[in-house]
Motif scaffolding. Structure first.
Motif, PDB file in Angstrom:
ATOM      1  N   ALA A 283       0.815  -1.207   0.000  1.00 53.57           N
ATOM      2  CA  ALA A 283       0.000   0.000   0.000  1.00 53.57           C
ATOM      3  C   ALA A 283       0.852   1.262   0.000  1.00 53.57           C
ATOM      4  O   ALA A 283       0.381   2.329  -0.418  1.00 53.57           O
ATOM      5  CB  ALA A 283      -0.923   0.000   1.223  1.00 53.57           C
ATOM      6  N   LEU A 284       2.094   1.167   0.444  1.00 51.09           N
ATOM      7  CA  LEU A 284       3.020   2.304   0.396  1.00 51.09           C
ATOM      8  C   LEU A 284       3.663   2.426  -0.973  1.00 51.09           C
ATOM      9  O   LEU A 284       3.715   3.519  -1.564  1.00 51.09           O
ATOM     10  CB  LEU A 284       4.096   2.138   1.465  1.00 51.09           C
ATOM     11  N   ALA A 285       4.154   1.321  -1.499  1.00 50.22           N
ATOM     12  CA  ALA A 285       4.973   1.374  -2.713  1.00 50.22           C
ATOM     13  C   ALA A 285       4.146   1.562  -3.979  1.00 50.22           C
ATOM     14  O   ALA A 285       4.546   2.310  -4.883  1.00 50.22           O
ATOM     15  CB  ALA A 285       5.800   0.091  -2.823  1.00 50.22           C
ATOM     16  N   ALA A 286       2.996   0.894  -4.080  1.00 48.98           N
ATOM     17  CA  ALA A 286       2.232   0.922  -5.327  1.00 48.98           C
ATOM     18  C   ALA A 286       1.825   2.334  -5.749  1.00 48.98           C
ATOM     19  O   ALA A 286       2.025   2.712  -6.909  1.00 48.98           O
ATOM     20  CB  ALA A 286       1.005   0.010  -5.211  1.00 48.98           C
ATOM     21  N   PRO A 287       1.266   3.169  -4.852  1.00 53.89           N
ATOM     22  CA  PRO A 287       0.892   4.519  -5.300  1.00 53.89           C
ATOM     23  C   PRO A 287       2.091   5.381  -5.672  1.00 53.89           C
ATOM     24  O   PRO A 287       1.998   6.213  -6.580  1.00 53.89           O
ATOM     25  CB  PRO A 287       0.144   5.100  -4.087  1.00 53.89           C
ATOM     26  N   VAL A 288       3.207   5.207  -4.966  1.00 53.37           N
ATOM     27  CA  VAL A 288       4.402   5.997  -5.278  1.00 53.37           C
ATOM     28  C   VAL A 288       4.910   5.652  -6.668  1.00 53.37           C
ATOM     29  O   VAL A 288       5.231   6.545  -7.479  1.00 53.37           O
ATOM     30  CB  VAL A 288       5.492   5.767  -4.214  1.00 53.37           C
ATOM     31  N   LEU A 289       5.002   4.358  -6.970  1.00 50.77           N
ATOM     32  CA  LEU A 289       5.450   3.945  -8.299  1.00 50.77           C
ATOM     33  C   LEU A 289       4.456   4.374  -9.379  1.00 50.77           C
ATOM     34  O   LEU A 289       4.852   4.820 -10.464  1.00 50.77           O
ATOM     35  CB  LEU A 289       5.636   2.427  -8.324  1.00 50.77           C
ATOM     36  N   ALA A 290       3.159   4.243  -9.088  1.00 53.16           N
ATOM     37  CA  ALA A 290       2.147   4.642 -10.061  1.00 53.16           C
ATOM     38  C   ALA A 290       2.193   6.148 -10.318  1.00 53.16           C
ATOM     39  O   ALA A 290       1.991   6.594 -11.455  1.00 53.16           O
ATOM     40  CB  ALA A 290       0.758   4.233  -9.568  1.00 53.16           C
ATOM     41  N   GLN A 291       2.467   6.927  -9.282  1.00 55.30           N
ATOM     42  CA  GLN A 291       2.570   8.375  -9.457  1.00 55.30           C
ATOM     43  C   GLN A 291       3.742   8.750 -10.345  1.00 55.30           C
ATOM     44  O   GLN A 291       3.651   9.662 -11.169  1.00 55.30           O
ATOM     45  CB  GLN A 291       2.721   9.047  -8.097  1.00 55.30           C
ATOM     46  N   ARG A 292       4.839   8.022 -10.204  1.00 50.07           N
ATOM     47  CA  ARG A 292       6.004   8.274 -11.058  1.00 50.07           C
ATOM     48  C   ARG A 292       5.678   7.994 -12.524  1.00 50.07           C
ATOM     49  O   ARG A 292       6.183   8.670 -13.418  1.00 50.07           O
ATOM     50  CB  ARG A 292       7.158   7.383 -10.615  1.00 50.07           C
ATOM     51  N   LEU A 293       4.821   7.002 -12.768  1.00 51.30           N
ATOM     52  CA  LEU A 293       4.478   6.639 -14.143  1.00 51.30           C
ATOM     53  C   LEU A 293       3.434   7.577 -14.744  1.00 51.30           C
ATOM     54  O   LEU A 293       3.526   7.951 -15.917  1.00 51.30           O
ATOM     55  CB  LEU A 293       3.971   5.198 -14.190  1.00 51.30           C
ATOM     56  N   SER A 294       2.440   7.953 -13.944  1.00 49.78           N
ATOM     57  CA  SER A 294       1.313   8.721 -14.480  1.00 49.78           C
ATOM     58  C   SER A 294       1.498  10.221 -14.375  1.00 49.78           C
ATOM     59  O   SER A 294       0.753  10.979 -15.012  1.00 49.78           O
ATOM     60  CB  SER A 294       0.020   8.323 -13.761  1.00 49.78           C
TER      61      SER A 294
END
Length: 355
Positions: A283-294
């Motif tokens: 729950a910590l890592a997924a949004p951070v990585l997704a934010q970097r992509l989007s």
């Protein structure tokens, strides 16, 4: 107005305006491209996870088992055990990713996770109570996790004076409530026998072992209901980048929006924890990585779901082949999550210094 007398273009640089005769739609190019890249990556990871095994099955045997043309043992292992487990892990990861995305957006902090709302501790306390009250020491049904998570989150919101205020207040209160619930759960567990403690421990570190359609079906139904609502909430949460007065002038009821987003985050995380246990760092890592992509202009709900699913599927497959004995998925994510957390902290520190 521009010098030529035309209205200035306020379209975000990562988006394209699609128009019909009466309607217009802002199409997020970068987010769509990120999703288009994540979907085939997720499919590849699912294929690798189905093949990953400590039993020595070859890819050819796995494929024949998946198609039903292999020997009965291979068919049973692949179709009845391995494939349902991978699909359940995919849904658990998607739920955790979206839940983390909503809580991070509400708090305005990338380190904010559903754990701080008491989700993990509440779910664990409910499961501990079920095992402690059982004569066999067996862990109770998966639905006890969501019930405990919702009860703990409700206590956090009550102590914080409601869910409609600023997100950081709820999260700060959540730290205290989570610590208290966790301490009570540890106290109860310390008075149980070895069988009860062992049964709860495997679930408490986060494990997909034995997960099948019995838990996958209700999880799928819940996601089909909650994910569209989360996408709608994420669209409105983009207004949190403005101050409250500006958002209110645009016709948004911020208290209801925050309360609805918080309820969705708790429901998604509670279901995920009930099925897979308190799996750390996704729950910590997924949004951070997704934010970097989007990109920073979007609330990456869909990207967080796809990234969370990919992380869980990859971690579960790695846990089955990285050691002589199978490692629970929660152990793998914890080992990999520590360095990731340090990366987030150091990156945030460098960004602050540049500013």
């Amino acid at each position: 107005m521009t010098p030529s007398g035309t209205a200035p273009d306020v379209t975000p640089p990562d988006s394209t305006v699609l128009r019909t005769t009466t309607l217009s739609w802002l199409f997020p190019r970068r987010s769509a491209l990120a999703a288009a890249l994540l979907v085939p990556l997720l499919l590849v990871l699912i294929a690798l996870a189905v093949m990953a095994s400590s039993t020595g099955m070859s890819p050819a045997q796995t494929l024949s088992g998946l198609l039903g043309t292999g020997d009965p043992g291979s068919v049973m292992i692949v179709r009845d055990f391995r494939l349902p487990r991978v699909l359940v892990g995919l849904m658990v990861g998607a739920a955790l990713g979206v839940s983390g995305c909503l809580t991070q957006t509400l708090a305005g902090n990338r380190l904010a996770t559903p754990d701080l709302l008491g989700v993990n501790e509440g779910a664990t306390a409910a499961v501990v109570a079920s095992a402690a009250g059982s004569a066999t020491g067996m862990v109770g049904g998966w639905w006890l996790g969501p019930l405990g998570a919702v009860a703990a989150a409700a206590l956090v919101v009550l102590c914080a004076g409601g869910a409609g205020g600023r997100g950081y207040r709820v999260l700060v209160v959540g730290i205290g409530v989570s610590t208290f619930i966790g301490a009570v759960g540890d106290l109860v567990m310390s008075r149980q026998n070895d069988n009860t403690a062992g049964g709860v421990f495997l679930w408490a570190v986060g494990s997909l072992n034995g997960r099948d359609g019995g838990v996958g079906t209700p999880l799928l139904i819940a996601l089909l209901f909650l994910l569209p609502l989360s996408l709608a909430a994420g669209h409105h949460l983009q207004l949190l980048r403005f101050d409250d007065d500006m958002a209110a002038s645009l016709g948004v009821d911020l208290r209801r929006l925050r309360a609805a987003a918080l309820a969705l985050a708790v429901a998604l995380a509670g279901i995920a924890v009930g099925v897979g246990g308190p799996i750390a760092f996704v729950a910590l890592a997924a949004p951070v990585l997704a934010q970097r992509l989007s990109g920073a202009t979007r609330v990456p709900v869909l990207g967080s779901a796809l990234t969370g699913a990919a992380l869980i599927v990859a971690a579960d497959a790695l846990g089955r082949v990285a050691a002589p004995v199978e490692l629970p998925v929660g152990v793998v994510t914890s080992v990999l999550g520590g360095p990731f957390l340090l990366w987030v902290l150091f990156r945030s520190d460098r960004t602050t210094r540049k500013a």
